[in-house]
Design an enzyme around this catalytic site. Structure first.
Site, PDB file in Angstrom:
ATOM      1  N   HIS A   6      -6.267  -6.516  -1.247  1.00 40.25           N
ATOM      2  CA  HIS A   6      -5.154  -5.474  -1.183  1.00 40.25           C
ATOM      3  C   HIS A   6      -3.829  -6.134  -0.244  1.00 40.25           C
ATOM      4  O   HIS A   6      -3.950  -6.554   0.796  1.00 40.25           O
ATOM      5  CB  HIS A   6      -5.699  -4.469  -0.114  1.00 40.25           C
ATOM      6  CG  HIS A   6      -4.996  -3.033   0.085  1.00 40.25           C
ATOM      7  ND1 HIS A   6      -4.754  -2.560  -1.183  1.00 40.25           N
ATOM      8  CD2 HIS A   6      -4.489  -2.709   1.024  1.00 40.25           C
ATOM      9  CE1 HIS A   6      -3.826  -1.387  -0.518  1.00 40.25           C
ATOM     10  NE2 HIS A   6      -3.760  -1.406   0.428  1.00 40.25           N
ATOM     11  N   ASP A  28      -9.839   4.046  -1.960  1.00 40.06           N
ATOM     12  CA  ASP A  28      -9.470   3.476  -3.397  1.00 40.06           C
ATOM     13  C   ASP A  28      -9.086   2.052  -3.255  1.00 40.06           C
ATOM     14  O   ASP A  28      -8.282   1.449  -2.460  1.00 40.06           O
ATOM     15  CB  ASP A  28      -7.950   4.231  -3.673  1.00 40.06           C
ATOM     16  CG  ASP A  28      -8.080   5.764  -3.517  1.00 40.06           C
ATOM     17  OD1 ASP A  28      -7.625   6.382  -4.568  1.00 40.06           O
ATOM     18  OD2 ASP A  28      -8.586   5.943  -2.573  1.00 40.06           O
ATOM     19  N   SER A  75       0.872  -1.224  -0.131  1.00 40.78           N
ATOM     20  CA  SER A  75      -0.091  -0.087  -0.005  1.00 40.78           C
ATOM     21  C   SER A  75       0.873   0.960  -0.018  1.00 40.78           C
ATOM     22  O   SER A  75       1.811   1.323  -0.693  1.00 40.78           O
ATOM     23  CB  SER A  75      -0.936  -0.213   1.317  1.00 40.78           C
ATOM     24  OG  SER A  75      -2.045   0.798   0.931  1.00 40.78           O
TER      25      SER A  75
END
Length: 357
Positions: A315, A290, A185
């Protein structure tokens, strides 16, 4: 889910599909639960490590300048790091530097997950570095606005450089040992930027789900969510995810969220919401809704820059500990990362041998 950038020295950007539809703060709470789950799993790690079980991770502290770009300001703070040396072959072995992002780091950051899983194959030393202003790496003055001006990705990258030099001296690491940054991330963005800005110090980077593009009107979020909700492979439901974490629900209150953001008391574990909101508003404008792979690099940039997308992943999933339930595409993705690192480290070894000759 990976993008091989530029040449063999270029950073590796990993991008993944984030298929959850929920308010921003709810996602942050979910992230905390995932981190707590991983950290709690690491507590019992010593029982399953075999003869080397006593080699638990070590915690250390580095004195870092609060503002390294101001020569007249000598104020400093202590930055926490963790070390796992149970697989390290010694001075010439590679260094896997796991960068922290918008939350605290614990011993699990060097004992579980992809960097730790890769370490035995190459005899690597695994080090994790907590981001300034998160976890226990809080400068004097806490989280007051006057202090938060010293919180930025630019200063975080300066910390990486300083830490890389200091840790080399501290552990007597050979100058020929390749340093590879890992991050997910926002920390993945830092890993990629560290390689791009400091190629003489960082040999390569593995950046998972790293947003590297800025988009003011990020309408693509809705497109990704709609595709995810239609995908049975991903599950299309936050309640599927919560069940896997043993949670029935997560609390979401606007008043509670605002109170947390106003608090200047450091959060010693989990995600630092106040700090991350400050960074979001002053640097990035991500606005915290997002699916990051849309803001990353998912298409080949040239003949020497191939890409890999893990389609049933979420993610930063490639950085999580391996599980029997991992999908074939996730397993293949990790295998591709392994092979790319193998190529890089072979070239590093060849360069090292030539230098000795």
């Amino acid at each position: 889910m990976a993008v091989w950038l530029a040449q063999w020295l270029g950073p590796l950007l990993l991008v993944s599909l984030w298929g959850l539809l929920a308010p921003a703060s709810l996602l942050r709470r979910l992230g905390e639960h995932i981190q707590q789950f991983q950290e709690s799993s690491a507590q019992g790690l010593g029982l399953s490590l075999g003869p080397g079980a006593a080699a638990l991770p070590k915690v250390g502290w580095l004195e870092q300048l609060l503002d390294p770009f101001n020569v007249s300001d000598r104020r400093s703070f202590l930055q926490r790091y963790w070390v796992n040396d149970q697989h390290w072959v010694g001075q010439d072995g590679p260094i896997f530097l796991h960068l922290g992002g918008e939350g605290s780091l614990g011993p699990g950051s060097v004992m579980r997950g992809h960097p730790a899983a890769l370490a035995p194959a190459w005899g690597a030393l695994v080090i994790s570095l907590e981001h300034r202003f998160y976890g226990l790496s809080i400068p004097a003055g806490g989280l007051e606005m006057a202090q938060l001006r010293f919180l930025s990705s630019r200063l975080a990258l300066a910390d990486v450089v300083s830490a890389r030099l200091a840790l080399s001296r501290l552990f007597n690491i050979s100058s020929s040992s390749p340093w590879i940054c890992f991050g997910g991330s926002y920390a993945g963005s830092l890993a990629a930027w560290a390689r791009l800005k400091f190629p003489h110090l960082i040999f390569a980077s593995v950046a998972s789900s790293a947003p590297v593009r800025a988009v003011l009107d990020f309408s693509e979020y809705n497109d990704v969510v709609s595709r995810s909700l239609m995908s049975t492979a991903i599950g299309g439901s936050l309640e599927i995810v919560l069940h896997s974490l043993g949670q029935k629900c997560l609390s979401f209150s606007r008043a509670e969220t605002v109170a947390q953001l106003r608090s200047t008391e450091p959060q010693l574990s989990g995600v630092g919401d106040r700090q991350w909101l400050y960074q979001t508003c002053t640097e990035f404008g991500f606005w915290d809704t997002d699916p990051w792979h849309v803001l990353s690099v998912t298409q080949a940039l040239g003949s020497s820059e191939s890409t890999l997308l893990i389609r049933t992943g979420s993610h930063c999933l490639d950085m999580a500990p391996e599980r029997p339930s991992d999908s074939p595409s996730l397993r293949l993705g990790r295998q591709n990362i392994f092979q790319q690192l193998q190529t890089w480290l072979k070239l590093a070894k060849e360069s090292q041998i030539k230098g000795e000759v």
